[in-house]
Design an enzyme around this catalytic site. Sequence first.
Site, PDB file in Angstrom:
ATOM      1  N   ASN A 175      -2.238   3.308 -17.995  1.00  0.00           N
ATOM      2  CA  ASN A 175      -2.049   3.695 -16.576  1.00  0.00           C
ATOM      3  C   ASN A 175      -1.124   2.760 -15.804  1.00  0.00           C
ATOM      4  O   ASN A 175      -0.354   3.208 -14.954  1.00  0.00           O
ATOM      5  CB  ASN A 175      -3.406   3.832 -15.876  1.00  0.00           C
ATOM      6  CG  ASN A 175      -4.162   2.532 -15.793  1.00  0.00           C
ATOM      7  OD1 ASN A 175      -4.103   1.723 -16.712  1.00  0.00           O
ATOM      8  ND2 ASN A 175      -4.835   2.321 -14.696  1.00  0.00           N
TER       9      ASN A 175
ATOM     10  N   CYS B 122      -7.763   2.463 -12.153  1.00  0.00           N
ATOM     11  CA  CYS B 122      -9.210   2.236 -12.296  1.00  0.00           C
ATOM     12  C   CYS B 122      -9.850   1.890 -10.956  1.00  0.00           C
ATOM     13  O   CYS B 122     -11.066   1.971 -10.811  1.00  0.00           O
ATOM     14  CB  CYS B 122      -9.463   1.128 -13.303  1.00  0.00           C
ATOM     15  SG  CYS B 122      -8.560  -0.377 -12.896  1.00  0.00           S
TER      16      CYS B 122
ATOM     17  N   GLU C  77     -12.435  -5.195 -19.351  1.00  0.00           N
ATOM     18  CA  GLU C  77     -12.195  -4.565 -18.041  1.00  0.00           C
ATOM     19  C   GLU C  77     -12.221  -3.064 -18.271  1.00  0.00           C
ATOM     20  O   GLU C  77     -11.299  -2.515 -18.873  1.00  0.00           O
ATOM     21  CB  GLU C  77     -10.822  -4.985 -17.486  1.00  0.00           C
ATOM     22  CG  GLU C  77     -10.651  -6.487 -17.302  1.00  0.00           C
ATOM     23  CD  GLU C  77     -11.484  -7.039 -16.165  1.00  0.00           C
ATOM     24  OE1 GLU C  77     -11.988  -6.242 -15.353  1.00  0.00           O
ATOM     25  OE2 GLU C  77     -11.656  -8.258 -16.104  1.00  0.00           O
TER      26      GLU C  77
HETATM   27  P1  NDP Z   1      -8.794   3.729 -23.889  1.00  0.00           P
HETATM   28  O1  NDP Z   1     -10.084   3.007 -23.884  1.00  0.00           O
HETATM   29  O2  NDP Z   1      -8.713   5.040 -24.550  1.00  0.00           O
HETATM   30  O3  NDP Z   1      -7.660   2.834 -24.571  1.00  0.00           O
HETATM   31  C1  NDP Z   1      -7.310   1.548 -24.143  1.00  0.00           C
HETATM   32  C2  NDP Z   1      -6.609   0.808 -25.268  1.00  0.00           C
HETATM   33  O4  NDP Z   1      -7.534   0.595 -26.334  1.00  0.00           O
HETATM   34  C3  NDP Z   1      -5.452   1.583 -25.880  1.00  0.00           C
HETATM   35  O5  NDP Z   1      -4.439   0.674 -26.246  1.00  0.00           O
HETATM   36  C4  NDP Z   1      -6.110   2.222 -27.072  1.00  0.00           C
HETATM   37  O6  NDP Z   1      -5.215   2.621 -28.057  1.00  0.00           O
HETATM   38  C5  NDP Z   1      -7.011   1.109 -27.541  1.00  0.00           C
HETATM   39  N1  NDP Z   1      -8.122   1.513 -28.398  1.00  0.00           N
HETATM   40  C6  NDP Z   1      -8.734   2.729 -28.496  1.00  0.00           C
HETATM   41  N2  NDP Z   1      -9.734   2.692 -29.406  1.00  0.00           N
HETATM   42  C7  NDP Z   1      -9.758   1.417 -29.898  1.00  0.00           C
HETATM   43  C8  NDP Z   1     -10.568   0.743 -30.877  1.00  0.00           C
HETATM   44  N3  NDP Z   1     -11.553   1.355 -31.503  1.00  0.00           N
HETATM   45  N4  NDP Z   1     -10.312  -0.556 -31.126  1.00  0.00           N
HETATM   46  C9  NDP Z   1      -9.332  -1.195 -30.476  1.00  0.00           C
HETATM   47  N5  NDP Z   1      -8.521  -0.615 -29.555  1.00  0.00           N
HETATM   48  C10 NDP Z   1      -8.745   0.672 -29.268  1.00  0.00           C
HETATM   49  O7  NDP Z   1      -8.339   3.794 -22.365  1.00  0.00           O
HETATM   50  P2  NDP Z   1      -7.090   4.562 -21.778  1.00  0.00           P
HETATM   51  O8  NDP Z   1      -5.831   4.038 -22.407  1.00  0.00           O
HETATM   52  O9  NDP Z   1      -7.359   6.017 -21.787  1.00  0.00           O
HETATM   53  O10 NDP Z   1      -7.096   4.003 -20.272  1.00  0.00           O
HETATM   54  C11 NDP Z   1      -7.843   4.544 -19.266  1.00  0.00           C
HETATM   55  C12 NDP Z   1      -9.124   3.763 -19.066  1.00  0.00           C
HETATM   56  O11 NDP Z   1      -8.837   2.409 -18.753  1.00  0.00           O
HETATM   57  C13 NDP Z   1      -9.936   4.268 -17.905  1.00  0.00           C
HETATM   58  O12 NDP Z   1     -11.285   4.349 -18.267  1.00  0.00           O
HETATM   59  C14 NDP Z   1      -9.739   3.214 -16.831  1.00  0.00           C
HETATM   60  O13 NDP Z   1     -10.765   3.129 -15.877  1.00  0.00           O
HETATM   61  C15 NDP Z   1      -9.633   1.992 -17.651  1.00  0.00           C
HETATM   62  N6  NDP Z   1      -8.967   0.938 -16.892  1.00  0.00           N
HETATM   63  C16 NDP Z   1      -9.714  -0.118 -16.441  1.00  0.00           C
HETATM   64  C17 NDP Z   1      -9.133  -1.100 -15.668  1.00  0.00           C
HETATM   65  C18 NDP Z   1      -9.908  -2.302 -15.212  1.00  0.00           C
HETATM   66  O14 NDP Z   1      -9.277  -3.275 -14.814  1.00  0.00           O
HETATM   67  N7  NDP Z   1     -11.225  -2.301 -15.237  1.00  0.00           N
HETATM   68  C19 NDP Z   1      -7.713  -1.008 -15.275  1.00  0.00           C
HETATM   69  C20 NDP Z   1      -7.038   0.138 -15.811  1.00  0.00           C
HETATM   70  C21 NDP Z   1      -7.654   1.076 -16.595  1.00  0.00           C
HETATM   71  P3  NDP Z   1      -4.527   4.097 -28.041  1.00  0.00           P
HETATM   72  O15 NDP Z   1      -3.120   3.767 -27.944  1.00  0.00           O
HETATM   73  O16 NDP Z   1      -4.903   4.768 -29.301  1.00  0.00           O
HETATM   74  O17 NDP Z   1      -5.056   4.831 -26.861  1.00  0.00           O
END
Ligand code: NDP
Length: 482
Positions: A150, A282, A248
């Site tokens: 995002n 988020c 996070e």
């Molecule tokens: P995901 O949890 O789907 O993915 C985040 C990252 O983790 C991606 O790089 C993803 O790879 C990777 N990933 C997925 N599965 C695994 C695994 N099993 N082991 C290691 N890495 C993995 O989140 P999104 O990318 O869809 O982002 C949106 C989410 O992020 C929302 O829930 C949002 O609220 C949260 N967010 C939280 C923030 C905060 O500061 N608290 C800030 C911004 C967003 P891949 O490339 O395959 O997707």
Amino acid sequence: MEKLKNYINGILTTPYNGNYINNYNPATGEVFTMIPDSDKDDADLAVQSATKAFEKWSNASSEYRSEFLLKIAGFISKNLDKFAEAETTDNGKPLWLSKSVDIPRAIKNFEFFAYAVTQFSSESHMTGNEALNYTLRQPVGIVGAISPWNLPLYLFTWKIAPALAAGNCVVAKPSEITPLTAYMLSELCIEAGLPEGVLNIIHGYGHKAGSSIVTHPGIKAITFTGGTKTGSEIAKAAAPDFKKLSLELGGKNPNIIFADCNYEEMLNTTVQSSFRNQGEICLCGSRIFVEKTVYEKFKKDFVKKVKELKVGDPLNETSDLGAIVSRQHFDKILSYVNLAVSEGGKILCGGKSIKLPGRCSNGWFIEPTVIEGLAFDCRTNAEEIFGPVVTITPFESEEEVMMMANSTEYGLASILWTENLTRAHRISSKIKTGIVWVNCWMIRDLRTPFGGMKNSGVGREGGLEALRFFTEPKNVCIKLQD
Ligand code: NDP
């Protein structure tokens, strides 16, 4: 078609298995680059190279490390327009937003931690006259950094910069959906002469590349931003090796509006906190609670303003909202709109996908959507949608709104609008969120602790909290002479 590369041991390399993943432009629906479908072999090489680099990097002075971070920040600055265009092409967000927020903040992340680490100090404790204790803060080792789509470069650098500044070497993976600016960063690191192996960037899917980083025995700490479900999987995978974790995670943030607020300011900011970046932040306030006495007025004024928002080509300066990041996420958001209707919600505006003319005719666009009439604890109000969809709900008393605001599994951020100072303090202390914005939204001071309560995360990032996370405290106790 351009094929991106991994950045391992100071050079750009092809994935070990030779496989690639399509990378889409969400505004056009077209594939425009391909990225490495990295797996365990690439993660192993990256950890190996980071391990080789660690001793020299961790023993260097903080000023030495700081200079590299400043150099990289300067290089991104020089290429701001190119980075902003890449971010917009990859993510679908309006170009003006990439230029004014995403890329400037990535630069700030490097600058902030470059300076912060030179001011970082540790504690000492006198035990009467008997002994002196002092705390050494030493780098943790090899850090795994995994970030979402995002705010791609913004969040990627928010992790990498403090980890490197504190003397760690890093193996990082950006989201496979938005890899481009991370790739461009690796090119700049080479240009900046960053010692080989200090930073390694591998691209690919979370369940392959990401999980190979998380489970690698050489990785000592993991900093992750993403969804709550993924965070839980990572915590489970990291537990057997007792890795240090900073998570996070997701949010379902309440925006609480009292009748005594500065109405105009609240209205304008609420439009932003609902729909900035297509609602894909988020920290967006997706559950809007409005005191009953101003509910009808708010509803009318808010819906009017939301209808004026322009969803359009992200390259167009007049677009308030751009494209939704992926086809899969687009479908998910629309499924939540259907769910809201099935749960008894009334759509006040939006609710549909948009077909734009011209180059964006196959892109993924959704109208900003406002829904009312839902129970505070229905699924639409409990689950993270992460798109341009908000609900509005009236409340009668502070007690009632606190109960509703605190009712979800999440506890990332909250927004509060009131001119009553006593109430603002009272609610701020009682609300279960890691961040509270009173009469504002998204004012960020990088020195402050950032993170969520409940299922929105574990640990805090930002300022000294980040430098503490990326270092291991070691207490040295010296007996003093009699
Ligand atoms: P995901 O949890 O789907 O993915 C985040 C990252 O983790 C991606 O790089 C993803 O790879 C990777 N990933 C997925 N599965 C695994 C695994 N099993 N082991 C290691 N890495 C993995 O989140 P999104 O990318 O869809 O982002 C949106 C989410 O992020 C929302 O829930 C949002 O609220 C949260 N967010 C939280 C923030 C905060 O500061 N608290 C800030 C911004 C967003 P891949 O490339 O395959 O997707």
